[in-house]
Scaffold this motif. Structure first.
Motif, short mmCIF file in Angstrom:
data_model
loop_
_atom_site.label_atom_id
_atom_site.label_comp_id
_atom_site.label_asym_id
_atom_site.label_seq_id
_atom_site.Cartn_x
_atom_site.Cartn_y
_atom_site.Cartn_z
N GLN A 246 0.83 -1.21 0.00
CA GLN A 246 0.00 0.00 0.00
C GLN A 246 0.86 1.26 0.00
O GLN A 246 2.01 1.23 0.39
N GLY A 247 0.25 2.34 -0.38
CA GLY A 247 0.93 3.63 -0.35
C GLY A 247 0.84 4.26 1.03
O GLY A 247 0.19 3.74 1.92
N PRO A 248 1.47 5.42 1.20
CA PRO A 248 1.56 6.05 2.52
C PRO A 248 0.36 6.95 2.87
O PRO A 248 0.48 7.82 3.71
N GLU A 249 -0.80 6.78 2.23
CA GLU A 249 -1.92 7.68 2.50
C GLU A 249 -2.57 7.46 3.86
O GLU A 249 -3.31 8.32 4.32
N MET A 250 -2.34 6.33 4.50
CA MET A 250 -2.88 6.07 5.83
C MET A 250 -1.73 5.69 6.75
O MET A 250 -0.67 5.26 6.30
N SER A 251 -1.97 5.80 8.04
CA SER A 251 -0.93 5.39 8.99
C SER A 251 -0.77 3.87 8.94
O SER A 251 -1.75 3.15 8.68
N PRO A 252 0.41 3.38 9.18
CA PRO A 252 0.64 1.93 9.14
C PRO A 252 -0.25 1.17 10.12
O PRO A 252 -0.73 0.08 9.82
N GLU A 253 -0.50 1.76 11.29
CA GLU A 253 -1.33 1.09 12.29
C GLU A 253 -2.77 0.93 11.79
O GLU A 253 -3.40 -0.10 11.99
N GLU A 254 -3.29 1.97 11.13
CA GLU A 254 -4.65 1.89 10.59
C GLU A 254 -4.74 0.84 9.50
O GLU A 254 -5.72 0.08 9.44
N LEU A 255 -3.76 0.77 8.64
CA LEU A 255 -3.74 -0.24 7.58
C LEU A 255 -3.64 -1.64 8.17
O LEU A 255 -4.36 -2.55 7.74
N GLN A 256 -2.76 -1.83 9.13
CA GLN A 256 -2.60 -3.14 9.75
C GLN A 256 -3.91 -3.58 10.40
O GLN A 256 -4.34 -4.73 10.24
N PHE A 257 -4.54 -2.69 11.11
CA PHE A 257 -5.80 -2.99 11.78
C PHE A 257 -6.86 -3.38 10.74
O PHE A 257 -7.55 -4.39 10.88
N ALA A 258 -6.98 -2.58 9.68
CA ALA A 258 -7.98 -2.84 8.65
C ALA A 258 -7.74 -4.18 7.96
O ALA A 258 -8.69 -4.95 7.73
N PHE A 259 -6.51 -4.49 7.63
CA PHE A 259 -6.22 -5.75 6.96
C PHE A 259 -6.40 -6.94 7.89
O PHE A 259 -6.79 -8.03 7.46
N ALA A 260 -6.15 -6.77 9.18
CA ALA A 260 -6.40 -7.85 10.14
C ALA A 260 -7.90 -8.15 10.22
O ALA A 260 -8.31 -9.32 10.24
N VAL A 261 -8.73 -7.12 10.24
CA VAL A 261 -10.18 -7.31 10.26
C VAL A 261 -10.63 -7.96 8.95
O VAL A 261 -11.44 -8.90 8.95
#
Length: 72
Positions: free
Chosen positions: A21-36
């Motif tokens: 993914q690109g840097p448009e979101m924080s890494p923590e938000e992306l990790q959380f979203a992909f885990a869900v």
């Protein structure tokens, strides 16, 4: 499937997807979203009871995103 298998799968999947993914979101938000997202996908295709897989997903989120999940 055990929790340790689910955790390993989630760690690998989340790391791969966040890297792509690109840097448009924080890494923590992306990790959380992909885990869900992974939890929902596995619950839909796995032969185990959905509540067991969802429990693994909940446990994974609590173990991995303690600070983030409570602040959001």
């Amino acid at each position: 499937i055990s929790y340790s298998s689910f955790k390993h799968l989630a760690d690998v999947y989340v790391r791969k997807e966040v890297t792509a993914q690109g840097p448009e979101m924080s890494p923590e938000e992306l990790q959380f979203a992909f885990a869900v997202h992974l939890t929902a996908k596995v619950a839909g295709i796995c032969n185990h009871a959905v509540n067991r897989i969802m429990g693994f997903g909940t446990q994974y989120l609590q173990d991995t995103f303690v600070q983030f999940s409570y602040s959001k």
